[in-house]
Each structure stands twice: as structure tokens, then as C-alpha cells.
Design a protein around this motif. Sequence first.
Motif, short mmCIF file in Angstrom:
data_model
loop_
_atom_site.label_atom_id
_atom_site.label_comp_id
_atom_site.label_asym_id
_atom_site.label_seq_id
_atom_site.Cartn_x
_atom_site.Cartn_y
_atom_site.Cartn_z
N GLU A 106 0.85 -1.18 0.00
CA GLU A 106 0.00 0.00 0.00
C GLU A 106 0.89 1.23 0.00
N GLY A 107 0.31 2.33 -0.38
CA GLY A 107 1.09 3.56 -0.43
C GLY A 107 0.21 4.76 -0.22
N LYS A 108 0.78 5.91 -0.54
CA LYS A 108 0.00 7.14 -0.48
C LYS A 108 0.51 8.09 -1.55
N ILE A 109 -0.40 8.93 -2.00
CA ILE A 109 -0.05 9.92 -3.00
C ILE A 109 -0.51 11.29 -2.51
N SER A 110 0.15 12.30 -3.04
CA SER A 110 -0.20 13.67 -2.72
C SER A 110 0.01 14.50 -3.98
N ALA A 111 -1.04 15.24 -4.36
CA ALA A 111 -0.97 16.13 -5.51
C ALA A 111 -1.94 17.28 -5.28
N GLY A 112 -1.45 18.43 -4.93
CA GLY A 112 -2.33 19.55 -4.66
C GLY A 112 -3.29 19.23 -3.53
N HIS A 113 -4.60 19.26 -3.82
CA HIS A 113 -5.61 18.97 -2.81
C HIS A 113 -5.90 17.48 -2.68
N LEU A 114 -5.26 16.65 -3.48
CA LEU A 114 -5.48 15.20 -3.44
C LEU A 114 -4.43 14.56 -2.53
#
Length: 148
Positions: free
Chosen positions: A19-27
Motif C-alpha cells: 500500500e502507499g500514499k499519494i499527494s498532488a495539490g488537494h489530493l
Amino acid sequence: MPRHEFHLTAEWNGGRNGEGKISAGHLNTQISIPEEMDGPGIGTNPDEMLIGAAATCYIITLAAMIERKGIPLSSLSLKTVGGVREDRGLKFESITHKPVVVLDAAATEEQVKYVEGAAERAEQTCMISNALRGNVRLEVEATVTVAR
């Protein structure tokens, strides 16, 4: 001509079923392979994100087209279905947008016809649809009514 850049960062733990996580602006969200594909189903996944990008681009484009014409809009909603086929690997095969547009009771027959056409044109002019076209079948099944 201006160029816009969007940036995403990702972290991943484990192998295929990690599993992981992502971050892009408001996401900002967790990610993994969906349960339907024998993954852990934690957070979102590439399939949901692809139809999410296509759906948000489509509904924003359609709303802008309606607004530019000054058509009285009562409500606008959307269901989008993405189809993935398993055939010697996985292939994202289709995206079908199913908008439901309810125009205000003051809408004319001419405005209804415009919106019916705009529902198709919105898919043809959306930036995300244009990025996918030729690789994924894109369809629209619109319902346009007038509030009573």
C-alpha cells in the motif's frame, strides 16, 4: 502560450499487494490494488483515479458549456463507469459518462436541444478525454429533462 504543470509525489510499502500514499495539490490519499483485482483494497486505485479524472473533467466542461449559454440549470449529476477487460493482461477498455441534467422550468425547447448536444460535445472537448481517445472507448448516455 502558458504551460501548466501538476506535480504528484508517491510513497509505496511492500510488493504488489502493498500500500502507499499519494499527494498532488488537494489530493491526499492512500493507494493500493483494488479488491476486485485481488489486492488489499486500501484507499483508492489507478482505475478509480482514471475514471475520476475523466468524470471531473467531463462534468466541469459540461457545466461550463451550459453556463456560457446562460441556460437555467436546476441540477447536474453524473455517474461514470469504467470497464477493464482481462485478456492476456489487463486493459482499460471503456469509460461511459451518464450525466443527468435537469434544467429550470423556464428552459426552452431550443435550450434542451443545445444541452443534449453539449452532453456529447463535452466529452469530445474535455482535456482528459482527449488524452485517452484512441486507447479507451469513450461514451455518453445523457438524460436531459426540465423541472416541472
